[in-house]
Design an enzyme around this catalytic site. Structure first.
Site, short mmCIF file in Angstrom:
data_model
loop_
_atom_site.label_atom_id
_atom_site.label_comp_id
_atom_site.label_asym_id
_atom_site.label_seq_id
_atom_site.Cartn_x
_atom_site.Cartn_y
_atom_site.Cartn_z
N ASP A 349 0.85 -1.19 0.00
CA ASP A 349 0.00 0.00 0.00
C ASP A 349 0.89 1.24 0.00
O ASP A 349 2.10 1.16 -0.17
CB ASP A 349 -0.95 -0.02 1.20
CG ASP A 349 -0.21 -0.05 2.54
OD1 ASP A 349 1.04 -0.08 2.52
OD2 ASP A 349 -0.87 -0.05 3.58
N HIS A 669 1.25 -9.31 -2.92
CA HIS A 669 0.24 -8.25 -2.86
C HIS A 669 0.90 -6.88 -2.93
O HIS A 669 1.67 -6.50 -2.06
CB HIS A 669 -0.53 -8.39 -1.54
CG HIS A 669 -1.57 -7.34 -1.32
ND1 HIS A 669 -2.82 -7.39 -1.88
CD2 HIS A 669 -1.53 -6.20 -0.59
CE1 HIS A 669 -3.51 -6.34 -1.50
NE2 HIS A 669 -2.76 -5.60 -0.71
N ASP A 717 -0.08 -18.04 -3.89
CA ASP A 717 0.65 -16.98 -4.60
C ASP A 717 -0.31 -16.21 -5.50
O ASP A 717 -0.34 -16.38 -6.71
CB ASP A 717 1.79 -17.59 -5.43
CG ASP A 717 2.65 -16.52 -6.10
OD1 ASP A 717 2.70 -15.39 -5.58
OD2 ASP A 717 3.26 -16.81 -7.15
N GLU A 726 1.68 -11.01 1.15
CA GLU A 726 2.09 -9.61 1.11
C GLU A 726 3.61 -9.50 1.10
O GLU A 726 4.33 -10.42 1.50
CB GLU A 726 1.52 -8.85 2.30
CG GLU A 726 1.60 -7.34 2.16
CD GLU A 726 1.02 -6.61 3.35
OE1 GLU A 726 0.75 -5.41 3.22
OE2 GLU A 726 0.84 -7.23 4.40
#
Length: 853
Positions: A349, A669, A717, A726
């Site tokens: 993020d 991610h 995955d 992540e």
């Protein structure tokens, strides 16, 4: 994204307000008939024979019928997938019913879309989340899922936003029927012989695991280029609870010949290939560190330095960013703004967190601190913009984050002056994919916390001694910030982050910061030698308590960092011998766990944690420090065997490091390493660690695929599996530490060094160094290297040729003392200039590249 005490939730997916129903209405008891074996069609007008109703779309696109299909022109310039939606409401779901959801889809040009079946109101829980890769020619897609709830008004949605350019979407034959056979996810685990696919060091242990139904030993054969290299019998180990598999072990450690293309055969299966190579970890050391450059915020990532990863500066204040150059607080928190541009993005993020940045930058600096004598980390070895500036690249990279941490400190004259804001991130969650420079969200500073303040105190104290030889002003700035943060934390020792503050970023809450106090005091003591910090360390319950958690240490459990630093960094703590012994005891604990585990894993709780791979690595750090302070080979061997698990000796038979091993994680991610969602974007860079198996399986993809998984199988995955797959800065940091450890000189040489300071006066000292050849052969020509703990400098010298680079000193023989016969010694000396802080004896000496004891 973490579990307790660091839970981040999934992005909150918000369609326009006019679509929202009340949560109470969404959860009333169902009255429709349950779906049958070949259940009734749940979608109304899925063939579009009667127009577009009851399908709806967001106001930025219009529905039309084209050739019997529902089509829409999707506008460009949107940011999040949910910015453009086509959907249908009031789709009934029955708890525990398995449904098949299918449709025909077209994209012009080709595009990855999102196909969702979800709760129609906040928190928009997704019961099915798929990412169909739509083509111009069109394809049929089918998915199954089991509903966990009774829901009379579920929502079917195609999320189509997030594209810079316009495109056209068409769909037909949309169907949702119950009575489907459950789609049982079975990962492809390849051959049943599990090895470290990257390879083994010639001088280290070599172990493998075989999955088999046999209960008696079976034969194994090691081959290279078709020739038999070694053979033997397996050792049955029974059923491994972490995988649910019956397994045997293989030990082929007697093989030491370097080479490529080795394979191991057992029970009719042949392993994936691997190498035996002394230099395996040098490349990983560099790649794991290079990860941080592409995580940088506030600066362009240059494609010339990272081909395929170039992008504009993120959060630098250029539209559509609102930027990090003048960030306000959340409403009611403060009345000022701070320039907090820079630092590393925490994970996949766009958030930046002091508590997670703290352990991450600490482990990079610690990796440098333990190996600065070895020359493992140099200037120019990472190919970053600062390369060639006379400072080791690893310190340049650490400085990028440390400057950010300093910027999060509350200025003088403001409430909570000296404390650090806990974090800075978007006001609301964003979707995947989203490049940092395209993020339009408002950025906010969150309240200060004692935990963040102590992270700043610890890392700033550490930075002050490490940067002293390179930038005295930056070192002094860090020490001043560390002292100010320490005082502020003592004055406000229980200001905790709000566990509910998890919108737009993780909460990273921690309601016990006694461990952070211990770590910060340890770093301040190591840098200053001052009584206040020594007394605090000695009085802390963490100083004598058993801090070696079975689950490993992490950002929320940092007492271990203080203990490891006190054991490994030169200091005069009165009970240091006991501290060092406690590290050996902790390492022995992890070695015992690994010995009992048929996969050689020094981590074996009944349920695996979020980020389990990072915890495995941190347990390896304890073993590595034990090796450094004892020289005992078993600890280094334990580190190597732990790396086998990460590189393929595991139940899934895969490597968890991108680009390492024949089968490796590649869809971690991330909003910008999002190749799985947008083929124009890259996968994560080589050397990126995946979080790994997580029994909590908190995300919809993991919940749909992995329900009931044995711990080692709780991983997939997939870019949407944020709870198992992540990437984060604090998961790569122990990978940097361990790969640096394994890339450095390991065996001790046949020598001892005595380093004695005979005189000390204000600003200076006089030291004599004696080297003894304890081996059986003469040393013909010698070079001795060591590093000062801080900013000390050699000013003059005799009986050797001395030079200094940063903190590292190199002494070379003169013509008359070139040879050291067995049992003989040479002595030389120097006058040095002191630096702020204690003038302590170095503890790591390399003679001609090998360690002396």
């Amino acid at each position: 994204m973490r579990t307790h005490p660091s839970l981040k939730g999934p992005p909150v997916i918000r369609p326009p307000a006019w679509l929202a129903l009340t949560l109470a209405a969404a959860l009333v008891t169902l009255t429709p008939l349950p779906a049958a074996a070949d259940g009734p069609e749940q979608i109304v007008n899925g063939t579009f024979d009667s127009g577009t109703a009851p399908w709806w779309s967001t106001g930025n696109t219009a529905l039309e019928i084209d050739g019997g299909r529902l089509c829409a022109d999707v506008p460009g310039g949107t940011v999040n997938p949910w910015d453009v939606i086509i959907g249908q409401d009031n789709v009934a779901l029955v708890k525990d019913e398995t449904y098949e959801y299918s449709f025909f889809g077209i994209a012009t040009p080709g595009r990855v879309a999102k196909a969702l079946i979800q709760l129609p109101v906040d928190p928009y829980t997704q019961f099915l989340s798929a990412n169909p890769e739509l083509s111009v020619s069109g394809n049929d897609y089918a998915y199954t899922f089991t509903s966990p709830v009774d829901l009379p008004n579920g929502q079917v949605a195609f999320q189509l936003g997030g594209s810079a350019t316009p495109w056209r979407f068409c769909v037909d034959n949309v169907s949702l029927k119950g009575g489907a056979e459950p789609d049982v996810y079975r990962p492809d685990t390849g051959p049943r012989v599990r090895v470290n696919m990257v390879g083994y060091l010639p001088s280290g242990p070599k172990n493998a695991t075989v999955v088999t139904e046999e209960t008696e030993p079976v034969g194994w054969t090691l081959r290279r280029e078709g020739a038999t290299v070694a053979h033997g019998d397996t050792v049955p180990r029974g059923v491994d609870p972490s995988s649910g598999q019956n397994v045997h072990s293989i030990d082929f450690g007697s093989v030491t010949t370097p080479g490529t293309g080795y394979t191991l055969e057992a029970d009719g299966e042949t392993s994936r290939p691997f190498d035996i190579d002394a230099n395996l970890y040098e490349e990983l050391r560099a790649d794991a560190l290079k990860f941080y450059y592409t995580q940088r915020s506030g600066t362009p990532i240059l494609d010339a330095l990272r081909p395929g990863y170039g992008r504009p500066a993120g959060h630098a204040g250029a539209a559509p960013n609102q930027g990090d150059v003048a960030v306000p607080c959340q409403p009611g928190v403060c009345d000022y703004t701070l320039n907090v541009k820079g630092g590393w993005y925490d994970a996949g993020d766009h958030g930046k967190y002091v508590v997670n940045g703290g352990i991450s930058v600490h482990q990079l600096m610690s990796a440098f601190e333990r190996s600065k004598t070895d020359g493992t980390h140099g200037d120019g070895d990472l190919n970053i913009p600062e390369s060639g500036n006379g400072v080791p690249d690893i310190l340049d990279e650490a400085r990028w984050e440390q400057e950010f941490l300093l910027s999060m400190q509350v200025p003088d004259g403001r409430p909570h002056a000296g404390m650090a804001h806990h974090k800075i991130h978007d006001a609301a969650w964003t979707g995947l994919p989203l490049l940092p420079h395209l993020d339009p969200q408002k950025r906010e500073l969150h309240p200060v916390s004692t935990a963040a303040t102590l992270n700043l105190a610890a890392t700033a104290a550490q930075a002050s001694r490490l940067f002293a030889p390179y930038d005295a002003a930056f070192a002094a700035r860090n020490l001043a910030a560390a002292r100010k943060a320490w005082a502020a934390a003592k004055a406000d020792p229980a200001r905790y982050a709000d566990p509910a503050d998890g919108v737009g970023g993780g909460a990273y809450n921690d309601d016990n910061v006694t461990d952070e106090f211990y770590w910060a005091a340890a770093e301040l003591y190591l840098t200053t030698g001052e009584k206040e910090f020594k007394d605090y360390v000695l009085a802390s319950p963490h100083h004598t308590g058993d801090i070696w958690r079975d689950r490993g240490f992490d950002w929320g459990n940092t007492a271990q960092l203080g203990r490891l630093q006190l054991a490994s960094v030169p200091n005069t703590l009165p009970d240091r011998a006991r501290v060092r012994q406690s590290v050996l005891e902790g390492a022995d604990k992890y070695l015992a766990v690994a010995k009992a585990h048929p996969y050689g894993l020094p981590y074996n709780p009944p349920d695996f944690d979020w980020g389990s791979n990072n915890l495995v690595l941190n347990n390896l750090v304890v073993m590595a420090v034990a090796h450094d302070i004892s020289g005992t080979a078993k600890y280094r061997d334990g580190v190597l065997e732990g790396m086998d698990y990460l590189f393929g000796r595991n139940a899934l038979n895969q490597s968890y490091v991108t680009g390492y091993g024949e089968v490796a994680s590649k869809n971690q991610h991330s909003r910008w390493y999002a190749h799985q969602l947008d083929p124009a974007l890259p996968n994560p860079p080589r050397g990126t660690l995946s979080g790994g198996p997580n029994s909590g399986i908190q995300d919809p993809v993991a919940q749909a695929k992995l329900r009931g998984c044995a711990p080692q199988f709780c991983y997939i995955d997939d870019i949407e599996s944020w709870s198992t797959n992540e990437l984060t800065i604090n998961w790569n940091s122990p990978l940097v530490w361990i790969s640096s450890f394994l890339a450095a000189p390991a065996p001790a040489g046949a020598c001892t060094v005595t380093y004695t300071t005979h005189g000390q006066w204000p600003g200076g000292f006089n030291t004599q160094v004696t080297v003894v050849n304890t081996g059986k052969k003469a040393i013909n020509g010698w070079t001795l290297k060591w590093s000062f703990p801080g900013g000390q400098e050699v000013r003059s010298h005799w009986s050797a040729d001395l030079s200094q680079s940063g903190a590292t000193v190199t002494a070379r023989n003169l013509g008359w003392n070139k040879t050291i016969k067995p049992g003989d010694s040479i002595t030389f000396g120097f006058l040095g200039a002191e630096a702020p802080g204690p003038n302590l004896r170095p503890e790591r000496f390399l003679l001609n590249g090998t360690l002396c004891r």
